[in-house]
Design an enzyme around this catalytic site. Sequence first.
Site, PDB file in Angstrom:
ATOM      1  N   ASP A  89       0.871  -1.175   0.000  1.00  0.00           N
ATOM      2  CA  ASP A  89       0.000   0.000   0.000  1.00  0.00           C
ATOM      3  C   ASP A  89       0.913   1.232   0.000  1.00  0.00           C
ATOM      4  O   ASP A  89       1.505   1.561   1.035  1.00  0.00           O
ATOM      5  CB  ASP A  89      -0.885   0.027   1.248  1.00  0.00           C
ATOM      6  N   LYS A 154      -6.953   3.326  -2.767  1.00  0.00           N
ATOM      7  CA  LYS A 154      -7.274   3.291  -1.324  1.00  0.00           C
ATOM      8  C   LYS A 154      -7.500   4.710  -0.842  1.00  0.00           C
ATOM      9  O   LYS A 154      -6.806   5.636  -1.245  1.00  0.00           O
ATOM     10  CB  LYS A 154      -6.115   2.616  -0.585  1.00  0.00           C
ATOM     11  N   LYS A 183     -10.168   0.103  -1.829  1.00  0.00           N
ATOM     12  CA  LYS A 183      -9.984  -0.184  -0.400  1.00  0.00           C
ATOM     13  C   LYS A 183     -10.379   1.057   0.384  1.00  0.00           C
ATOM     14  O   LYS A 183      -9.848   2.143   0.150  1.00  0.00           O
ATOM     15  CB  LYS A 183      -8.541  -0.567  -0.091  1.00  0.00           C
TER      16      LYS A 183
END
Length: 225
Positions: A89, A154, A183
């Site tokens: 991430d 995300k 996400k």
Amino acid sequence: MKVEKYIDHTLLKADATLQAIENLCKEAAEHHFASVCINPTYVKKAKRYLQDTDVKVCTVIGFPLGANVTDVKIYEAKRALLDGAMELDYVLNVSDVKNGHFDLIEKEMSAFVALKEDNRDLIIKVILETCYLTKEEVSRVCDIARQTKVDFVKTSTGFGSAGATEEMVSLMKTTVGADVEVKASGGIRTRMDLETYINLGATRIGTSNGVAIVSANDQSNSEGY
């Protein structure tokens, strides 16, 4: 709803101890979460704790500001992969968005996607930190994500001024369509929160409250809800 495989069980606090990471991994294995999301220094340990389980090791890159140059982020990513990370991430450079340097954002996303050439199962998630972006900026970055074929966009690091919002998750999913997953993270603490974002199209939820969420799910099931 079976929620455990939506959850990235997260501990990114600066004062996280080795014992806390071990506990996190034990909880993730017990509840069959999608991954643990931890700082890079703990990747090797988490990999060992989670061997022979179905839980992946996720770590963060360029965290939490995203303000390192791309070469530094890629080095950090490669080291994390060597240590056993299976999902990355990474935080985009918010300043690049604000300065209109979308060419640099595209170049960086492409550099991360290129890591998948030697790591076929690697998952790349780009953290937008939506609390600092306008809707137009989020749409533009999501368009680049779709074009470069990152795996996820995300919402948040959890360290910004705000976390996930329904408006931003809906916008992100609408923009990326079926090509990229979403996400949601930051401030997601209850089963209701989780289900709200899943219903908006999120397929991963970053939360430090995963055990309470699945426990609430189990309790609701036992009551016939």
